[in-house]
Design an enzyme around this catalytic site. Structure first.
Site, short mmCIF file in Angstrom:
data_model
loop_
_atom_site.label_atom_id
_atom_site.label_comp_id
_atom_site.label_asym_id
_atom_site.label_seq_id
_atom_site.Cartn_x
_atom_site.Cartn_y
_atom_site.Cartn_z
N ARG A 30 -118.59 -7.40 -17.17
CA ARG A 30 -118.87 -8.18 -18.48
C ARG A 30 -119.77 -9.48 -17.96
O ARG A 30 -120.41 -10.06 -18.97
CB ARG A 30 -117.54 -8.60 -19.09
N GLU B 252 -102.82 -8.67 -8.83
CA GLU B 252 -101.13 -8.87 -9.16
C GLU B 252 -100.73 -7.72 -8.02
O GLU B 252 -99.40 -8.00 -7.84
CB GLU B 252 -101.18 -8.75 -10.49
#
Length: 176
Positions: free
Chosen positions: A62, A99
């Protein structure tokens, strides 16, 4: 909230429980349905960077969307930062923590001119891990991280803390 930030916020779609339950995903792809707003976004980014950079880096995928438009508007080179294995060699890699696990990004080092000042652009600043890894890549290749820019900053994730060691010249058009 300034007028541009308000217009961006009104045009970003919210997707509940994506990519996992409890997350409200901010989908910037809806911005591309409004060409006038896209032009205003590019102008705001270009105004932020005029005279301060020599090239723009866009982070996959993006960050490519507005990153290339910023580079074109400023008549500057655009450098791709991609996931490992997507660019032909020679490349330089940098791994960073997610994460759950790690990820690796790469750049074609021949496009990072030593001493050149770079804007690192991505769509959203979350934890800052990918932008930080990109900054490390730029520095490994001899470039200078001059600025970061993002459409949105998820301030509750404190991503700016990781980026301030490279530069405090960080622009986000809207914050959540």
């Amino acid at each position: 909230m300034n007028v541009l930030a308000q217009r961006i916020d009104e045009n970003i779609a919210r997707v509940a429980d994506f990519p996992q339950p409890g997350i409200q995903y901010k989908d910037i792809t809806t911005l591309f349905q409004n060409p006038e707003l896209c032009n205003e976004i590019v102008e705001a980014f270009a105004d932020f960077s005029t005279g301060k950079i020599d090239a723009v880096c866009g982070i996959e995928s993006r960050g490519f969307l507005f990153g290339i438009m910023i580079a074109q508007r400023l008549n500057l080179p655009f450098v791709l930062i991609r996931k490992q294995g997507k660019l032909p060699p020679p490349t330089i890699a940098e791994s960073y923590d997610l994460e759950y696990g790690t990820a690796t990004i790469e750049v074609q080092s021949q496009y990072i001119e030593k001493g050149s000042r770079f804007l690192i652009h991505d769509d959203v600043l979350a934890t800052g891990g990918t932008a930080e890894a990109t900054a490390k890549l730029i520095e490994k290749c001899g470039g200078i991280v001059s600025q970061f820019s993002f459409i949105a900053d998820l301030t509750f994730l404190n991503g700016k803390e990781k980026l301030n060691r490279f530069t405090s010249d960080i622009q986000s058009l809207v914050s959540y």
